[in-house]
Design a protein around this motif. Structure first.
Motif, PDB file in Angstrom:
ATOM      1  N   PHE A 176     -38.598  15.317  19.413  1.00 53.89           N
ATOM      2  CA  PHE A 176     -39.409  14.708  18.374  1.00 53.89           C
ATOM      3  C   PHE A 176     -38.746  14.995  17.053  1.00 53.89           C
ATOM      4  O   PHE A 176     -38.430  16.123  16.734  1.00 53.89           O
ATOM      5  N   SER A 177     -38.513  14.003  16.292  1.00 55.34           N
ATOM      6  CA  SER A 177     -37.901  14.239  14.986  1.00 55.34           C
ATOM      7  C   SER A 177     -38.870  13.767  13.918  1.00 55.34           C
ATOM      8  O   SER A 177     -39.717  12.935  14.157  1.00 55.34           O
ATOM      9  N   PRO A 178     -38.743  14.283  12.745  1.00 52.51           N
ATOM     10  CA  PRO A 178     -39.769  14.041  11.743  1.00 52.51           C
ATOM     11  C   PRO A 178     -39.928  12.586  11.336  1.00 52.51           C
ATOM     12  O   PRO A 178     -41.004  12.185  10.946  1.00 52.51           O
ATOM     13  N   ASP A 179     -38.885  11.797  11.449  1.00 49.56           N
ATOM     14  CA  ASP A 179     -39.080  10.411  11.050  1.00 49.56           C
ATOM     15  C   ASP A 179     -39.625   9.580  12.205  1.00 49.56           C
ATOM     16  O   ASP A 179     -39.766   8.385  12.107  1.00 49.56           O
ATOM     17  N   GLY A 180     -39.902  10.260  13.292  1.00 50.44           N
ATOM     18  CA  GLY A 180     -40.516   9.558  14.396  1.00 50.44           C
ATOM     19  C   GLY A 180     -39.562   8.698  15.182  1.00 50.44           C
ATOM     20  O   GLY A 180     -39.964   7.985  16.080  1.00 50.44           O
ATOM     21  N   ALA A 181     -38.305   8.784  14.855  1.00 52.95           N
ATOM     22  CA  ALA A 181     -37.376   7.879  15.521  1.00 52.95           C
ATOM     23  C   ALA A 181     -36.973   8.390  16.874  1.00 52.95           C
ATOM     24  O   ALA A 181     -36.443   7.640  17.682  1.00 52.95           O
ATOM     25  N   GLY A 182     -37.209   9.638  17.122  1.00 53.26           N
ATOM     26  CA  GLY A 182     -36.798  10.179  18.414  1.00 53.26           C
ATOM     27  C   GLY A 182     -35.331  10.532  18.411  1.00 53.26           C
ATOM     28  O   GLY A 182     -34.613  10.259  17.468  1.00 53.26           O
ATOM     29  N   GLY A 183     -34.915  11.125  19.437  1.00 50.40           N
ATOM     30  CA  GLY A 183     -33.501  11.499  19.537  1.00 50.40           C
ATOM     31  C   GLY A 183     -33.284  12.944  19.174  1.00 50.40           C
ATOM     32  O   GLY A 183     -34.179  13.628  18.721  1.00 50.40           O
ATOM     33  N   LEU A 223     -52.392   8.270  24.803  1.00 48.83           N
ATOM     34  CA  LEU A 223     -51.872   8.672  23.504  1.00 48.83           C
ATOM     35  C   LEU A 223     -51.719  10.177  23.444  1.00 48.83           C
ATOM     36  O   LEU A 223     -52.521  10.928  24.021  1.00 48.83           O
ATOM     37  N   LEU A 224     -50.690  10.612  22.736  1.00 46.11           N
ATOM     38  CA  LEU A 224     -50.424  12.034  22.550  1.00 46.11           C
ATOM     39  C   LEU A 224     -50.233  12.254  21.055  1.00 46.11           C
ATOM     40  O   LEU A 224     -49.366  11.624  20.446  1.00 46.11           O
ATOM     41  N   ALA A 225     -51.043  13.107  20.481  1.00 50.69           N
ATOM     42  CA  ALA A 225     -50.964  13.354  19.047  1.00 50.69           C
ATOM     43  C   ALA A 225     -50.361  14.715  18.790  1.00 50.69           C
ATOM     44  O   ALA A 225     -50.660  15.686  19.488  1.00 50.69           O
ATOM     45  N   LYS A 264     -46.571  21.393  10.414  1.00 51.04           N
ATOM     46  CA  LYS A 264     -46.856  22.236   9.263  1.00 51.04           C
ATOM     47  C   LYS A 264     -46.821  21.463   7.958  1.00 51.04           C
ATOM     48  O   LYS A 264     -47.322  21.923   6.942  1.00 51.04           O
ATOM     49  N   GLY A 265     -46.182  20.307   7.960  1.00 56.51           N
ATOM     50  CA  GLY A 265     -46.094  19.521   6.738  1.00 56.51           C
ATOM     51  C   GLY A 265     -47.274  18.598   6.554  1.00 56.51           C
ATOM     52  O   GLY A 265     -47.272  17.765   5.641  1.00 56.51           O
ATOM     53  N   GLY A 266     -48.274  18.715   7.425  1.00 56.39           N
ATOM     54  CA  GLY A 266     -49.472  17.908   7.257  1.00 56.39           C
ATOM     55  C   GLY A 266     -49.369  16.524   7.879  1.00 56.39           C
ATOM     56  O   GLY A 266     -50.241  15.682   7.674  1.00 56.39           O
ATOM     57  N   ARG A 267     -48.302  16.295   8.640  1.00 55.98           N
ATOM     58  CA  ARG A 267     -48.130  14.975   9.256  1.00 55.98           C
ATOM     59  C   ARG A 267     -48.711  14.948  10.647  1.00 55.98           C
ATOM     60  O   ARG A 267     -48.754  15.952  11.346  1.00 55.98           O
ATOM     61  N   VAL A 268     -49.131  13.743  11.019  1.00 58.30           N
ATOM     62  CA  VAL A 268     -49.564  13.506  12.394  1.00 58.30           C
ATOM     63  C   VAL A 268     -48.650  12.439  12.975  1.00 58.30           C
ATOM     64  O   VAL A 268     -48.398  11.413  12.334  1.00 58.30           O
ATOM     65  N   VAL A 269     -48.134  12.699  14.154  1.00 57.71           N
ATOM     66  CA  VAL A 269     -47.332  11.702  14.860  1.00 57.71           C
ATOM     67  C   VAL A 269     -48.026  11.437  16.182  1.00 57.71           C
ATOM     68  O   VAL A 269     -48.360  12.372  16.913  1.00 57.71           O
ATOM     69  N   ASN A 273     -43.460   6.918  23.499  1.00 58.15           N
ATOM     70  CA  ASN A 273     -42.704   6.559  22.304  1.00 58.15           C
ATOM     71  C   ASN A 273     -43.603   6.668  21.086  1.00 58.15           C
ATOM     72  O   ASN A 273     -44.835   6.592  21.194  1.00 58.15           O
ATOM     73  N   VAL A 274     -42.979   6.774  19.953  1.00 52.53           N
ATOM     74  CA  VAL A 274     -43.759   6.938  18.736  1.00 52.53           C
ATOM     75  C   VAL A 274     -44.597   5.696  18.492  1.00 52.53           C
ATOM     76  O   VAL A 274     -44.111   4.572  18.547  1.00 52.53           O
ATOM     77  N   TYR A 275     -45.837   5.935  18.214  1.00 52.75           N
ATOM     78  CA  TYR A 275     -46.801   4.843  18.027  1.00 52.75           C
ATOM     79  C   TYR A 275     -47.217   4.761  16.562  1.00 52.75           C
ATOM     80  O   TYR A 275     -47.323   3.693  15.992  1.00 52.75           O
ATOM     81  N   SER A 276     -47.457   5.908  15.966  1.00 56.41           N
ATOM     82  CA  SER A 276     -47.900   5.896  14.576  1.00 56.41           C
ATOM     83  C   SER A 276     -47.560   7.228  13.934  1.00 56.41           C
ATOM     84  O   SER A 276     -47.588   8.271  14.599  1.00 56.41           O
ATOM     85  N   THR A 277     -47.228   7.187  12.672  1.00 59.31           N
ATOM     86  CA  THR A 277     -46.967   8.405  11.915  1.00 59.31           C
ATOM     87  C   THR A 277     -47.689   8.300  10.587  1.00 59.31           C
ATOM     88  O   THR A 277     -47.613   7.257   9.927  1.00 59.31           O
ATOM     89  N   PHE A 278     -48.403   9.333  10.221  1.00 60.77           N
ATOM     90  CA  PHE A 278     -49.058   9.292   8.914  1.00 60.77           C
ATOM     91  C   PHE A 278     -49.239  10.699   8.368  1.00 60.77           C
ATOM     92  O   PHE A 278     -49.209  11.685   9.109  1.00 60.77           O
TER      93      PHE A 278
END
Lengths: 293, 448
Positions: B13-20, B43-45, B49-54, B73-78
């Motif tokens: 899991f990478s922070p931009d949600g792109a995977g890899g 769905l898996l949430a 620590k940065g307050g993000r939800v993926v 796969n990444v579905y939503s990031t906010f």
């Protein structure tokens, strides 16, 4: 002996953690600090249990005399004397010793005021630097340097709730004096009886092997004086700690105390100050740490 | 039955949600702080620590790609929470997401609760795959049209568009907790939920944000008398009037909200007597419970303390029915773990869908699974080297003394910075999600 060293080391580490928690992002974590304070109490119990096991301590003769003066008063005041410790019960010391002790802790305070909040940090390194006695080391754990502050009274941490409960009623009567004296007196007020009774329980539970272990001390006097010196030293520890916590906390309390005390419907400004005063009066440094949270 | 062969399904899991893959060292804000499957497992949430939800979504199995069986796969990031500053108390409030809990799905949208130390938010995650085109008053690019230029009227038409997943905060539940929130739990009535901090537990209605009911308050009148704090709380999965909360003293209290408005008096009190022979300076710390989870059946609950996992029968209060040692070899290292703060790590635990197995994390990126029926247990490692896609996981073993066998790891070689605190098990299948610092590993059972 090694248990004492270990206990002392753990105490230093714990103090460092409590101090560092204040600068952590996100505010003070109540849970972690509660656990650290429990470890601190346990370590202190073990550490003190050796004092009353006849282990000799660093001799501070000046303070020893003061304590001998108070001895007579204490024996009068304390009906339920525990074991072989005639000289010290917290409240008694408080009442008898307020005036004579005042100058010495104040001396401590002033020296510490300069040190400020660095003390706990230095304290952590203190034990490693010290090559002399443990009482001195323990003292260094709370104040960085002052060699005059060897008031040897076992530090007042109340390890177990029973001790606290027992002491609270007594000390609350004694400690309602003005803050300065109360601070030093506080240091004295919570020590030996609590620690003593606690150490009895604790001794059976752990560290039986340390009971008769030899302790290297630079000066060995009579056993009575030793005990007194032990108590004196810890008094200074306590008052040192009180100074550290007190001076830092009073500023902290006005802000942080609003966290524990403030409900949405409570007034924060008043409770902060009240808590600060109460704390200084009923000073138990470990509880002080918790109150601030 | 324990998953026989776990394959690495999706590794990183990478922070931009792109995977890899991405490189060490981990950025602090990327450290995953919570992992949770929704009720269906689709769905898996994750929260960090940065307050993000993926949010990850499982791919539908398709005949075209049989081997991709249900990859996530990444579905939503906010961004769920931001750092805040409490000016009244001069305290910074961390944006770290402490917990995420899904609501049961009631319509096309998905709802979840996410919380940091002080504020709980209800998020709606919805899909948009159509958009209206042909407005009268504005152009396609949004600029207002000159009214004098409009000579005809047209009806806007819905046109398909690329799927867009939107997350919007629907409720913000704030200002109810003086201390740090450690748990949230959705009630089985699907209308209320509880939130717990160190000293208090509040009951909320999902629709009402300006008030909550305080149902547990263990704050002593004099804070100097504080001896224990609340460490976790959960609603019963079926009985909407029952909840439990665990304490730093290793006790669990079960409360019935029908008994009183304020549930300070418990209905049941679960505590195992301490073994006096194992007392040490750190006995109190390691007995502090870091997580409590009801079984899906509602008959049992599981607690995690520092060294073990215990399964309790709700009908028996004086001791657990099962105890599993997670990493007993650490008992002799408690002093070092105290010094480096590892002893304060809060491990979570989880049940599988059928309650036959439980899972929890350890150090060195190890995680452990226990089969309650066969009493078998397995230690696995979540690491990139061992987790190439489709690679089968190899059981690991820690050497606790004596001669170290090949492939064993000695206790002193364990990396205590690599800790697995958060794990989640799919509610129905043998799919697990394991958070190792800033990496998310998803493992699935091998298909035969």
């Amino acid at each position: 002996m090694e248990y004492k060293v270990e206990a002392h080391r753990i105490m230093s580490i714990s103090l460092g953690k409590i101090y560092n928690s204040r600068v952590q992002r996100g505010g003070i974590k109540l849970h972690k600090n509660l656990l650290v304070s429990l470890v601190l109490r346990s370590a202190r119990q073990v550490y003190l249990s050796d004092y009353y096991g006849g282990v000799c301590l660093n001799a501070q003769h000046v303070e020893a005399k003061e304590w001998e003066l108070m001895d007579g008063d204490q024996e009068k005041l304390i009906p339920a004397s525990e074991e072989s410790l005639p000289s010290t019960t917290a409240c008694d010391q408080t009442e008898a010793a307020e005036v004579p002790e005042a100058p010495q802790p104040e001396e401590t305070d002033s020296s510490l005021a300069v040190e400020g909040p660095e003390d706990p940090c230095e304290a952590v390194e203190g034990p490693e630097d010290t090559s002399s006695t443990e009482p001195q080391a323990e003292q260094e754990s709370s104040s960085s340097v002052d060699s005059t502050c060897d008031v040897s009274v076992p530090s007042p941490v109340v390890s177990e709730p029973q001790c606290e409960a027992k002491q609270a009623t007594v000390s609350s009567l004694d400690c309602e004096t003005d803050a300065n004296l109360a601070m030093s007196a506080e240091g004295n007020s919570h020590q030996p009886p609590k620690a003593h009774s606690c150490s009895n329980r604790k001794r059976s539970a752990e560290k039986k092997a340390s009971h008769g272990s030899p302790v290297k001390r630079t000066k060995v006097t009579s056993s009575n004086a030793d005990e007194e010196e032990a108590e004196e030293m810890d008094t200074s520890n306590v008052s040192n700690l009180i100074t550290i916590f007190g001076s830092s906390f009073s500023g902290l309390l006005s802000k942080d105390n609003s966290e524990p005390e403030a409900e949405t419907d409570e007034s924060d400004s008043g409770s902060g100050q009240i808590c600060c005063d109460q704390m200084l009066k009923n000073l138990n440094p470990w509880n002080t740490a918790i109150v601030a949270f | 039955k324990l998953p026989g062969n776990l394959l690495s399904s999706k590794v990183v899991f990478s922070p931009d949600g792109a995977g890899g893959w991405f490189t060490e060292p981990a950025v602090e804000t990327d450290i995953i702080s919570t992992v949770e499957f929704n009720y269906s497992g689709e769905l898996l949430a994750t929260g960090d620590k940065g307050g993000r939800v993926v949010i990850f979504q499982r791919e539908q199995e398709s005949k075209n790609r049989p081997l991709s069986r249900g990859e996530y796969n990444v579905y939503s990031t906010f961004q769920s929470h931001e750092p805040e500053f409490d000016y009244l108390k001069s305290l910074e409030i961390e944006e770290k997401i402490n917990k995420i809990r899904w609501l049961p799905q009631q319509n096309a949208a998905h709802f979840l609760l996410s919380t940091n130390d002080k504020t709980i938010k209800l998020w709606k995650i919805s899909e948009r795959d159509k958009r209206a085109e042909g407005y009268n008053l504005k152009d396609e690019d949004g600029r207002l049209r000159d009214p004098f230029r409009i000579t005809t009227l047209r009806v806007p038409v819905l046109m398909p568009m690329d799927l867009m997943v939107e997350a919007s905060p629907r409720r913000i539940f704030a200002n109810a907790h003086t201390y740090h929130i450690n748990s949230i739990s959705v009630n089985s009535d699907h209308e209320t939920y509880l939130s717990a901090d160190d000293l208090r537990i509040n009951l909320w209605h999902l629709e009402i944000t300006d008030r909550s009911f305080n149902i547990v308050d263990i704050k002593p009148a004099n804070m100097e008398e504080l001896t224990e704090v609340i460490t976790a709380a959960e609603c019963h999965p079926h009985q909407c009037n029952v909840f439990v909360y665990s304490s730093s003293k290793g006790t669990i209290r079960l409360c019935d909200m029908r008994a009183a408005a304020l549930c300070d008096r418990h209905s049941k009190f679960f505590e195992e007597p301490e073994d006096p022979s194992s007392r040490s300076f750190f006995s109190e710390i390691i007995s502090s419970i870091s997580d409590v989870k009801f079984s899906h059946s509602g008959r049992y609950m599981m607690t995690r303390d520092y060294l073990s996992v215990k399964v309790w029968d709700l009908n028996m209060e004086n001791r657990p029915v099962e105890t599993y040692q997670v990493h007993e070899y650490l008992r002799s290292k408690l002093c070092s773990l105290y010094e480096n703060d590892c002893i304060f790590d809060k491990f979570e635990c989880c049940w599988n869908g059928s309650d036959s197995a439980i899972m929890t994390g350890s150090y060195n990126n190890f995680f452990r699974m226990f089969d309650r029926n066969t009493r078998r247990d397995i230690t696995l490692e979540a690491s990139r080297e061992n987790s190439k896609p489709r690679a089968m996981l190899k059981p690991r073993k820690v050497c606790t003394g004596g001669k170290r066998k090949k492939d064993e790891i000695s206790v002193d070689s364990l990396d205590f910075n690599k800790k697995i605190l958060h794990t989640a098990w799919h509610p129905k299948e043998n799919v697990i999600a394991v958070a190792a610092t800033n990496n998310l590993y998803i493992f699935q059972d091998k298909i035969n």
